[in-house]
Enzyme design. Structure first.
Site, PDB file in Angstrom:
ATOM      1  N   TYR A  53      11.792 137.166  43.456  1.00  0.00           N
ATOM      2  CA  TYR A  53      11.279 136.026  43.874  1.00  0.00           C
ATOM      3  C   TYR A  53      12.415 135.187  44.253  1.00  0.00           C
ATOM      4  CZ  TYR A  53       6.485 135.559  44.472  1.00  0.00           C
ATOM      5  OH  TYR A  53       5.012 135.730  45.096  1.00  0.00           O
ATOM      6  N   GLU A  55      12.098 131.599  46.239  1.00  0.00           N
ATOM      7  CA  GLU A  55      11.721 130.537  47.113  1.00  0.00           C
ATOM      8  C   GLU A  55      12.724 129.507  47.447  1.00  0.00           C
ATOM      9  OE1 GLU A  55       8.252 129.289  45.039  1.00  0.00           O
ATOM     10  OE2 GLU A  55       7.025 130.864  45.956  1.00  0.00           O
ATOM     11  N   ASP A 209       9.604 132.315  72.984  1.00  0.00           N
ATOM     12  CA  ASP A 209       9.188 133.378  72.075  1.00  0.00           C
ATOM     13  C   ASP A 209       9.728 134.667  72.412  1.00  0.00           C
ATOM     14  OD1 ASP A 209       7.982 135.371  70.709  1.00  0.00           O
ATOM     15  OD2 ASP A 209       5.842 134.285  70.390  1.00  0.00           O
ATOM     16  N   THR A 235       9.842 138.296  66.585  1.00  0.00           N
ATOM     17  CA  THR A 235       9.797 139.405  65.576  1.00  0.00           C
ATOM     18  C   THR A 235      11.180 140.095  65.514  1.00  0.00           C
ATOM     19  OG1 THR A 235       8.970 140.869  67.185  1.00  0.00           O
ATOM     20  CG2 THR A 235       7.255 139.813  65.854  1.00  0.00           C
ATOM     21  N   LYS A 238      10.366 144.952  67.201  1.00  0.00           N
ATOM     22  CA  LYS A 238      10.210 145.400  68.661  1.00  0.00           C
ATOM     23  C   LYS A 238      11.387 146.187  69.272  1.00  0.00           C
ATOM     24  CE  LYS A 238       6.024 142.661  69.120  1.00  0.00           C
ATOM     25  NZ  LYS A 238       5.902 141.247  68.501  1.00  0.00           N
ATOM     26  N   ARG A 244       9.699 144.999  59.936  1.00  0.00           N
ATOM     27  CA  ARG A 244       8.443 144.076  60.297  1.00  0.00           C
ATOM     28  C   ARG A 244       8.967 142.729  59.654  1.00  0.00           C
ATOM     29  NH1 ARG A 244       3.951 146.966  62.856  1.00  0.00           N
ATOM     30  NH2 ARG A 244       3.160 145.015  62.957  1.00  0.00           N
TER      31      ARG A 244
HETATM   32  N1  DSN Z   1       0.808 142.630  68.847  1.00  0.00           N
HETATM   33  C1  DSN Z   1       1.962 142.387  69.513  1.00  0.00           C
HETATM   34  C2  DSN Z   1       1.884 143.176  70.724  1.00  0.00           C
HETATM   35  O1  DSN Z   1       1.643 144.196  70.756  1.00  0.00           O
HETATM   36  O2  DSN Z   1       2.508 142.596  71.701  1.00  0.00           O
HETATM   37  C3  DSN Z   1       2.134 140.862  69.818  1.00  0.00           C
HETATM   38  O3  DSN Z   1       1.982 140.201  68.497  1.00  0.00           O
END
Ligand code: DSN
Length: 426
Positions: A53, A55, A209, A235, A238, A244
């Site tokens: 932990y 924080e 974003d 994120t 991707k 993640r």
């Molecule tokens: N779920 C993501 C996507 O597939 O684009 C976006 O949050």
């Protein structure tokens, strides 16, 4: 105490993981937001760092025992700062770019932007979901559309590109406190400078974003909002190909507001195993091979889009500049959901998706979204993209033909056996 391996301790979960490992190995994965994290990233994510932990932020924690965790977080931040400054949209001194690696994923990162800058019922503008935007940019079913006044902008009917004239007109009329530029299903380059000028004109915070494109952005394959936007969220799993997780970049003047919004505003302890995975991914993304990867992702998407266009498919905007394309199946007379399910049975995994101005319902829309980040991570190239286009066409042309799906699935499995994916156990 004896500490047996997973297969011995829990054969059920071990079997499910093995099944997913096999599925990811034997299928062509074309979901635009998915990828294959490396073994090194997976190892960091499965490490003992998750036991701790922490924080707070480095040197300002609420628990003792942070000798290692502070270093992990500072390493991830330093690597991301160096990486994303390399192709910044406007040059920035390293000290002027603040980085927060604690958001649990993209949606919490975006919520932190709201908490940092807005009060309930303030106005927010973002690309509407049906036009390729994200839920958290003010969609009515999201907390961001319920607690704030949302004014979505769209794409032009004639070419399906973001209508900057509409963005400016709506911004002048509604004076948003927050202006988003970000997408989940938009195949073209984003003009961050145009958004900056509109935000300046109306006194809005400009947030970019880049969840879908952060791997392309840090490789210099897509223009960067770093130094242009006030805040950049993403994120990390991707095109960036990490664990993640989420990350936020902001100008130094917003550092305190963003940090306070993430913790204690929205979250408790950060997921330190994810932070370590982000650090590994940042190191991987700083190698020349990652730039080659990002270029190949785009080249593969262009090849696949052109091949589908040639076979009579509607490709919105006529092609792609990035890692994804939106296919309009109207001319083929097959609904998106039926096509996606038939393809899944054939080992080609993608998602049904609305196309702009879709006359059909979101649960059964007219289109498919197709992305190339995962197949490119396996080393697939032009020949495989042409083969995949042929397979898609074959299956979509006869969505009820289960024999054809079975034979295509065997072909997919054979093709995939030549392209071992990062991170998987063979
Ligand atoms: N779920 C993501 C996507 O597939 O684009 C976006 O949050």
């Amino acid at each position: 105490m004896l500490d047996p391996e997973l297969a011995e301790r829990d054969p059920d979960v071990a079997r499910l993981i093995a099944d997913e490992n096999r599925r990811e190995h034997e299928t062509v994965r074309l979901i635009a937001s998915e990828n294959y994290a490396s073994r090194a990233v997976l190892e960091a994510m499965g490490s003992c760092l998750g036991n701790k932990y922490s924080e707070g932020y480095a040197k300002k924690r609420y628990y003792e025992g942070q000798q290692v965790i502070d270093e992990v977080e500072e390493l991830a931040i330093a690597r991301l700062r160096r990486l994303f400054l390399e192709h910044a949209g406007r040059p920035m001194a390293p000290d002027d770019l603040h980085v927060n690696v604690q958001p649990y994923s993209g949606s919490p990162a975006n919520l932190a932007v709201y908490l940092a800058f807005l009060k309930p019922h303030d106005t927010v503008m973002g690309l509407g979901l049906p036009a390729g935007g994200h839920l958290t940019h003010g969609h009515s079913v999201s907390i961001t559309g319920k607690f704030f006044k949302s004014v979505p902008y769209g794409v032009r009917r004639e070419d399906h590109r973001i209508d900057m004239d509409e963005v400016r007109r709506l911004a002048r009329e509604h004076r948003p406190r927050l202006l988003w530029c970000g997408t989940t299903a938009y195949p073209r380059t984003l003009d961050f400078e145009a958004f900056r000028s509109i935000a300046d004109e109306v006194g809005a915070i400009f947030a970019a974003d880049i969840a879908h494109i952060s791997g392309l952005v840090c490789a210099g394959v897509h223009p960067s909002p770093i130094g242009v936007a006030d805040v950049v969220t993403s994120t990390t799993h991707k095109t960036f190909r990490g664990p993640r997780g989420g990350m936020i970049f902001c100008k130094k003047e917003h550092a305190q507001a963003i940090d306070r919004a993430v913790f204690p505003g929205l979250q408790g302890g950060p997921h330190n195993q994810t932070t370590a995975g982000i650090a590994v991914a940042a190191l991987e993304a700083s190698q020349p091979s990652f730039v080659a990867y990002a270029k190949a992702v785009v080249a593969n998407a262009k090849t696949l889009a052109a091949a589908l266009l040639e076979r009579g498919y509607g490709v919105t905007t006529g092609g792609t500049d990035n890692h994804l394309m939106l296919i309009d199946l109207t001319s083929k007379n097959v609904p998106g959901k039926a096509a996606a399910q038939a393809l899944d049975r054939a080992g080609v995994v993608l998602n049904y998706n609305a196309v702009p101005f879709d006359p059909r319902k979101p649960f059964d829309p007219s289109g498919l979204r197709i992305g190339t980040p995962a197949v490119t991570s396996r080393g697939m190239g032009k020949a495989e993209m042409l083969r995949i286009a042929e397979m898609i066409d074959r299956v979509v042309s006869a969505p009820g033909d289960t024999d054809l799906q079975a034979s295509t699935q065997a072909e997919v499995r054979e093709m995939c056996s030549h392209f071992p994916a990062p991170g998987l156990r063979l």
